[in-house]
Design a protein around this motif. Structure first.
Motif, PDB file in Angstrom:
ATOM      1  N   GLU A 132       6.347   8.677  -0.695  1.00  0.00           N
ATOM      2  CA  GLU A 132       5.795   9.356   0.481  1.00  0.00           C
ATOM      3  C   GLU A 132       4.288   9.536   0.366  1.00  0.00           C
ATOM      4  O   GLU A 132       3.616   9.865   1.361  1.00  0.00           O
ATOM      5  N   HIS A 133       3.774   9.399  -0.835  1.00  0.00           N
ATOM      6  CA  HIS A 133       2.337   9.603  -1.063  1.00  0.00           C
ATOM      7  C   HIS A 133       1.861   8.488  -1.996  1.00  0.00           C
ATOM      8  O   HIS A 133       1.587   8.716  -3.173  1.00  0.00           O
ATOM      9  N   CYS A 134       1.722   7.298  -1.512  1.00  0.00           N
ATOM     10  CA  CYS A 134       1.431   6.105  -2.329  1.00  0.00           C
ATOM     11  C   CYS A 134      -0.065   5.809  -2.293  1.00  0.00           C
ATOM     12  O   CYS A 134      -0.602   5.342  -1.284  1.00  0.00           O
ATOM     13  N   GLY A 135      -0.751   6.189  -3.354  1.00  0.00           N
ATOM     14  CA  GLY A 135      -2.185   5.986  -3.443  1.00  0.00           C
ATOM     15  C   GLY A 135      -2.966   7.161  -2.939  1.00  0.00           C
ATOM     16  O   GLY A 135      -4.144   7.324  -3.276  1.00  0.00           O
ATOM     17  N   ALA A 136      -2.381   8.051  -2.118  1.00  0.00           N
ATOM     18  CA  ALA A 136      -3.052   9.244  -1.597  1.00  0.00           C
ATOM     19  C   ALA A 136      -1.999  10.106  -0.907  1.00  0.00           C
ATOM     20  O   ALA A 136      -0.910   9.634  -0.539  1.00  0.00           O
ATOM     21  N   CYS A 137      -2.294  11.376  -0.751  1.00  0.00           N
ATOM     22  CA  CYS A 137      -1.366  12.287  -0.083  1.00  0.00           C
ATOM     23  C   CYS A 137      -1.164  11.830   1.371  1.00  0.00           C
ATOM     24  O   CYS A 137      -2.137  11.501   2.083  1.00  0.00           O
ATOM     25  N   GLY A 138       0.085  11.821   1.785  1.00  0.00           N
ATOM     26  CA  GLY A 138       0.410  11.513   3.163  1.00  0.00           C
ATOM     27  C   GLY A 138       0.497  10.040   3.487  1.00  0.00           C
ATOM     28  O   GLY A 138       0.767   9.686   4.638  1.00  0.00           O
ATOM     29  N   ARG A 139       0.318   9.161   2.484  1.00  0.00           N
ATOM     30  CA  ARG A 139       0.384   7.723   2.748  1.00  0.00           C
ATOM     31  C   ARG A 139       1.800   7.249   2.383  1.00  0.00           C
ATOM     32  O   ARG A 139       2.067   6.891   1.235  1.00  0.00           O
ATOM     33  N   ALA A 140       2.699   7.284   3.338  1.00  0.00           N
ATOM     34  CA  ALA A 140       4.104   6.948   3.108  1.00  0.00           C
ATOM     35  C   ALA A 140       4.298   5.441   3.165  1.00  0.00           C
ATOM     36  O   ALA A 140       3.608   4.724   3.905  1.00  0.00           O
ATOM     37  N   CYS A 141       5.297   4.921   2.376  1.00  0.00           N
ATOM     38  CA  CYS A 141       5.558   3.474   2.327  1.00  0.00           C
ATOM     39  C   CYS A 141       6.539   3.026   3.404  1.00  0.00           C
ATOM     40  O   CYS A 141       6.623   1.823   3.702  1.00  0.00           O
ATOM     41  N   SER A 142       7.302   3.905   3.944  1.00  0.00           N
ATOM     42  CA  SER A 142       8.286   3.512   4.948  1.00  0.00           C
ATOM     43  C   SER A 142       7.574   2.883   6.143  1.00  0.00           C
ATOM     44  O   SER A 142       6.692   3.504   6.755  1.00  0.00           O
ATOM     45  N   GLY A 143       7.914   1.619   6.440  1.00  0.00           N
ATOM     46  CA  GLY A 143       7.323   0.907   7.553  1.00  0.00           C
ATOM     47  C   GLY A 143       5.929   0.392   7.296  1.00  0.00           C
ATOM     48  O   GLY A 143       5.275  -0.118   8.213  1.00  0.00           O
ATOM     49  N   ALA A 144       5.442   0.531   6.060  1.00  0.00           N
ATOM     50  CA  ALA A 144       4.060   0.132   5.778  1.00  0.00           C
ATOM     51  C   ALA A 144       3.913  -1.376   5.550  1.00  0.00           C
ATOM     52  O   ALA A 144       2.805  -1.907   5.646  1.00  0.00           O
ATOM     53  N   VAL A 145       4.988  -2.094   5.178  1.00  0.00           N
ATOM     54  CA  VAL A 145       4.903  -3.523   4.861  1.00  0.00           C
ATOM     55  C   VAL A 145       5.549  -4.304   5.989  1.00  0.00           C
ATOM     56  O   VAL A 145       6.754  -4.153   6.260  1.00  0.00           O
ATOM     57  N   PRO A 146       4.802  -5.141   6.689  1.00  0.00           N
ATOM     58  CA  PRO A 146       5.364  -5.927   7.785  1.00  0.00           C
ATOM     59  C   PRO A 146       6.522  -6.788   7.309  1.00  0.00           C
ATOM     60  O   PRO A 146       6.463  -7.380   6.226  1.00  0.00           O
ATOM     61  N   HIS A 147       7.573  -6.855   8.104  1.00  0.00           N
ATOM     62  CA  HIS A 147       8.762  -7.676   7.872  1.00  0.00           C
ATOM     63  C   HIS A 147       9.589  -7.201   6.690  1.00  0.00           C
ATOM     64  O   HIS A 147      10.527  -7.896   6.273  1.00  0.00           O
ATOM     65  N   ALA A 148       9.265  -6.036   6.142  1.00  0.00           N
ATOM     66  CA  ALA A 148      10.059  -5.505   5.031  1.00  0.00           C
ATOM     67  C   ALA A 148      11.215  -4.708   5.573  1.00  0.00           C
ATOM     68  O   ALA A 148      11.104  -4.014   6.593  1.00  0.00           O
ATOM     69  N   THR A 149      12.351  -4.766   4.906  1.00  0.00           N
ATOM     70  CA  THR A 149      13.501  -3.940   5.267  1.00  0.00           C
ATOM     71  C   THR A 149      13.677  -2.780   4.305  1.00  0.00           C
ATOM     72  O   THR A 149      14.422  -1.847   4.588  1.00  0.00           O
ATOM     73  N   ALA A 150      13.029  -2.800   3.170  1.00  0.00           N
ATOM     74  CA  ALA A 150      13.035  -1.680   2.215  1.00  0.00           C
ATOM     75  C   ALA A 150      11.744  -1.766   1.423  1.00  0.00           C
ATOM     76  O   ALA A 150      11.311  -2.861   1.030  1.00  0.00           O
TER      77      ALA A 150
END
Length: 863
Positions: free
Chosen positions: A68-86
């Protein structure tokens, strides 16, 4: 400022100082004094006041790695990578990055975290898998002979237009280059598993379908055209030689291309270097006795050679005309079953007459290796020239020298094949040719001039040829064998002269008056001791041969003897130390008779006892015994075993013995004087101290022996046995040998014995000149005895001289087996005895050593 404000300011200051530390919050007081605590959230603050910020969202290195905080507070990974399903938060190059765990159909997760299209790189050229997208299923594969990108079809099937072959997706037509409507040929790659090489093949594209990559028909061009791992296999024979009629000796040399008036041409001659030559009619149905063939390969003279034998043994010597090359294969011997050597050859060659080897050693090695094969090649033919090497001939090899440069004419005296040893230490005795165990099967060495090395050092033997454990099938024929020059024996060193005494003796102290007490009595002790002289000192190999001390004179007593000298120490047996001289007898004074007055107290007014005597001299030490002379060498032959020659050596001279020390002289007699006031006021007189004896001289050292000169031997034959020797040793065959042993080494001179050391002189006892004897105290005492001289050291013995080295034609060692008649077997050979070495003289000196015997000149020695 009010007190309240001051307190508040101070509190604020304290809270600021504590932020980030571990100080416990204060309890009680106002809310400003005790801030409320909460659970840690990702906001860059220390919410739970434990001194750490966002600790549950960071790793040990302080990086934000929460999903939920990848690289900084509030930077969530869900939906962050195009065409990714997980997705998840991971590290890429050490940096927190949102990464795809899985992707939509047709997409693949990459190590960088992104999703890539599964078929985006299909059929692109590549060198490795990473060139094809970098995901797990990406492949760089050989497709129709080309390196192209593809994907694994194990899990996901293949993209449209591709089919699964060998677990990878390939174009349905079989080639990335061949599409519908195309028609062409293309180069492709074939990996040859057996050799690890790559062959260039070809494939044909027809309307989107391509054939398998395959080679072309084999051509004579030095290439593997058909990609079967062999080059020009249709044009070379079983020897790997180009013997095809259209490619004779090399690709493109066509024996059918030229027309000559004498007939058709064919490919033949030297099997390893064939050329175009005349096709003889007799050879069309094979080779038979009586066939006429073109042996000399000269087209103009036709088929000039008639086959009289199918096998052509070496020789005979001096053959000419039809007796040369009786099997008509172009050289003496059977060319296909022989090796050939010439000074202009090369050890990388095949060893044929046209491609000879350079060294005899390489040819002999190849011949020996071939004997266990299906195609043995036991014969080695060598043309005239000089070959500097050491040749080791194995059992079953037949070595033939003395050929002219066409390998046809044989005349060892006319075409000299000279073999010279290349290393004096490379074989026993520096031999140029050696054999070990040869002659169990037919083994021949013939037609060579063999020259062994000169000896590399003193007392080293020299051989021309060395044969160990020969069998009955060994033939030595038409050989001229020379040894080198043998090493002379080194001369022995001379013995060192004996050591003379480094410390001389000393004289005794002179006569003097005594020192008396208040009642005029001589005071005993050191104040009234007249010292005798010290003896000289010397040590010889740890033995003390010092001279004796002279006697000490002390307070006199009438008729008493003073101290005698100390005896010298003995030297060697028969060299005693000199005994010490006896002490003098004391007199007394004054006298009371024959005087004008009642007492006589003059210079000569004293009384001596009946047995009065003066001090005795010390005896001389005995001279040391002389050393024993060394014996000269008595057997110049020595012992030859396993190729190593051991000489009989002379003996060293022994050292002389030390002389004995001289005895010390006795102390002189004193005079006891009664003190009479006015009438005779003299103290007692003290005799002189005895003189010291001289030390003995050391014996001279013996000389060192001279070494024996080594033998020079033309041919050494040494038998060895496992178990009990046979009743009779096997006998090789000897035909027409000429053996020239070299000069034997001279014997070394023995070293001279050293002279004995000079003895030390004994010195006089203490005395006093007559003009100084001015009182009764000084006139009556007697001198001390003279010290004896030490004995002279015995001279060392001279060493024996070494024998001269012998010169031997043939030296045979049987080791317990019976003699099969070696002397008779070599009686037809020419043996020119060399010059034996002269024996060395024995060492000189007082005791000279014995001379060594001269070497012997022997044609044959059998032992």
């Amino acid at each position: 400022m009010s007190p309240f404000n001051t307190t508040l300011l101070g509190c604020v200051t304290i809270v600021i100082a504590c932020c980030g530390g571990s100080t416990e919050p204060r309890l009680g007081g106002s809310p400003m004094d005790n801030p409320p605590t909460t659970s840690e959230i990702c906001d860059g603050l220390d919410n739970d006041l434990n001194g750490e910020i966002d600790e549950i969202f960071r790793d040990e290195e302080g990086r934000y790695v929460s999903d939920e905080h990848c690289g900084a507070c509030g930077r969530a990974c869900s939906g962050a990578v195009p065409h990714a399903t997980a997705e998840r938060c991971g590290l890429v190059g050490g940096v927190p990055t949102c990464m795809a765990l899985s992707c939509e159909p047709g997409w693949e997760p990459l190590p960088t975290g992104a999703c890539a299209q599964w078929d985006a790189h299909m059929c692109l050229t590549c060198l490795e898998d990473e060139d094809c997208g970098g995901f797990v299923d990406a492949r760089c594969a050989l497709i129709a002979g080309e390196n192209r990108c593809t994907v694994s079809c194990i899990s996901g099937g293949c993209p449209p237009g591709y089919a699964c072959r060998d677990d990878r997706c390939e174009p349905s037509g079989g080639s990335c280059s061949c599409g519908p409507g195309d028609a062409f040929e293309m180069a492709c790659r074939i990996d040859i598993v057996e050799t690890g090489e790559v062959c260039v093949g070809h494939a044909t594209c027809t309307d989107g379908v391509i054939t398998d990559c395959s080679g072309t028909a084999e051509e004579c061009d030095g290439r593997d055209n058909d990609c079967n791992g062999e080059v020009d296999e249709d044009f070379v024979d079983d020897l790997g030689v180009y013997s095809h009629i259209n490619h004779c000796g090399a690709c493109g040399i066509d024996c059918e291309a030229d027309i000559v008036p004498y007939g058709d041409l064919t490919c033949g001659g030297d099997p390893f270097a064939p050329i175009c030559h005349l096709l003889c009619a007799d050879t069309i149905d094979g080779i038979h006795l009586g066939d006429e063939v073109d042996a000399d390969l000269i087209i103009a003279n036709g088929c000039e050679c008639t086959i009289t034998t199918l096998d052509d043994p070496a020789g005979p010597v001096g053959a000419y005309g039809p007796d040369l090359d009786t099997n008509c294969d172009g050289a003496d011997g059977n060319v296909r079953r022989s090796f050939y050597v010439a000074p202009d050859g090369d050890d990388a060659n095949a060893g044929s007459p046209m491609r000879p080897l350079l060294t005899i050693s390489e040819a002999v090695r190849r011949a020996a290796d071939s004997l266990a094969s299906d195609a043995p090649k036991p014969d080695v033919f060598v043309v005239s020239g000089t070959y500097i090497e050491i040749v080791d001939v194995s059992d079953g090899v037949r070595l033939h020298g003395g050929y002219r440069n066409d390998f046809l004419g044989l005349d060892p005296d006319g075409y000299i094949t000279l073999l010279i040893s290349s290393d004096p230490l490379g074989a026993p005795g520096g031999a140029a040719l050696v054999m070990d165990g040869a002659g169990v099967t037919t083994t021949v060495v013939e037609g060579l001039h063999i020259q062994g090395s000169d000896a590399p050092g003193p007392s080293q033997p020299t051989f021309g040829m060395y044969v160990s454990t020969p069998g009955p099938e060994l033939v030595l024929r038409n050989l001229e064998i020379h040894s080198g020059r043998a090493g002379s024996g080194a001369s022995g060193t001379h013995g060192r002269a004996g050591i003379s005494p480094p410390v001389s003796s000393s004289e005794g102290d002179p006569i003097r008056a005594s020192i008396e007490d208040t009642v005029h009595q001589c005071i005993p002790g050191t104040s009234n001791r007249v010292l005798g002289g010290d003896g000289g000192s010397n040590r010889c190999d740890g033995r003390d041969v010092s001279g004796g001390r002279g006697g000490h004179a002390e307070c006199p007593a009438f008729s008493s003897s003073q101290e005698g000298g100390v005896g010298g120490l003995a030297g060697s047996t028969g060299a005693p130390g000199g005994h010490g001289g006896s002490g003098g007898v004391d007199s007394q004074g004054p006298i009371f008779t024959s005087c004008p007055s009642w007492i006589c107290c003059g210079l000569s007014d004293f009384t001596v006892p009946y047995d009065w005597r003066v001090a005795g001299d010390g005896a001389n030490g005995g001279d040391g015994v002389a050393g024993v002379a060394g014996d000269g060498c008595w057997d110049p032959m020595g012992d030859l075993s396993s190729g190593v020659w051991t000489p009989v050596r002379p003996t060293d001279g022994t050292a002389g013995g030390p002389g004995g020390g001289g005895g010390g002289g006795g102390a002189g007699g004193g005079v006891h004087i009664e003190w009479y006031d006015v009438e005779c006021e003299f103290p007692d007189g003290l005799g002189g101290g005895g003189g010291g004896g001289g030390a003995g001289g050391c014996g001279g050292q013996g000389g060192d022996k001279g070494e024996t000169g080594a033998p020079a031997v033309g041919l050494v034959i040494e038998h060895t046995w496992i178990g009990t020797p046979p009743s009779v040793a096997p006998l090789p065959t000897f035909e027409n040998l000429s053996i020239f042993p070299g000069e034997g080494g001279s014997g070394g001179t023995g070293g001279a014995g050293g002279g004995g050391g000079i003895s030390g002189a004994g010195l006089p006892g203490g005395d006093l000149a007559w003009e100084l004897r001015t009182s009764l105290s000084l006139s009556a005492p007697t001198r001390g005895g003279h010290g004896g001289a030490g004995g002279t050291g015995g001279p060392g013995g001279g060493a024996g001289g070494g024998c001269g080295g012998s010169s031997v034609g043939v030296w045979v060692i049987l080791r317990g087996a019976g003699d099969p008649g070696y002397a008779a077997a070599v009686s037809g050979s020419t043996i020119s005895s060399g010059i034996p070495g002269t024996g060395g003289k024995g060492g000189g000196g007082s005791v000279p050593g014995g001379d060594g015997m001269d070497g012997e000149a022997r044609d044959v020695v059998v032992e």
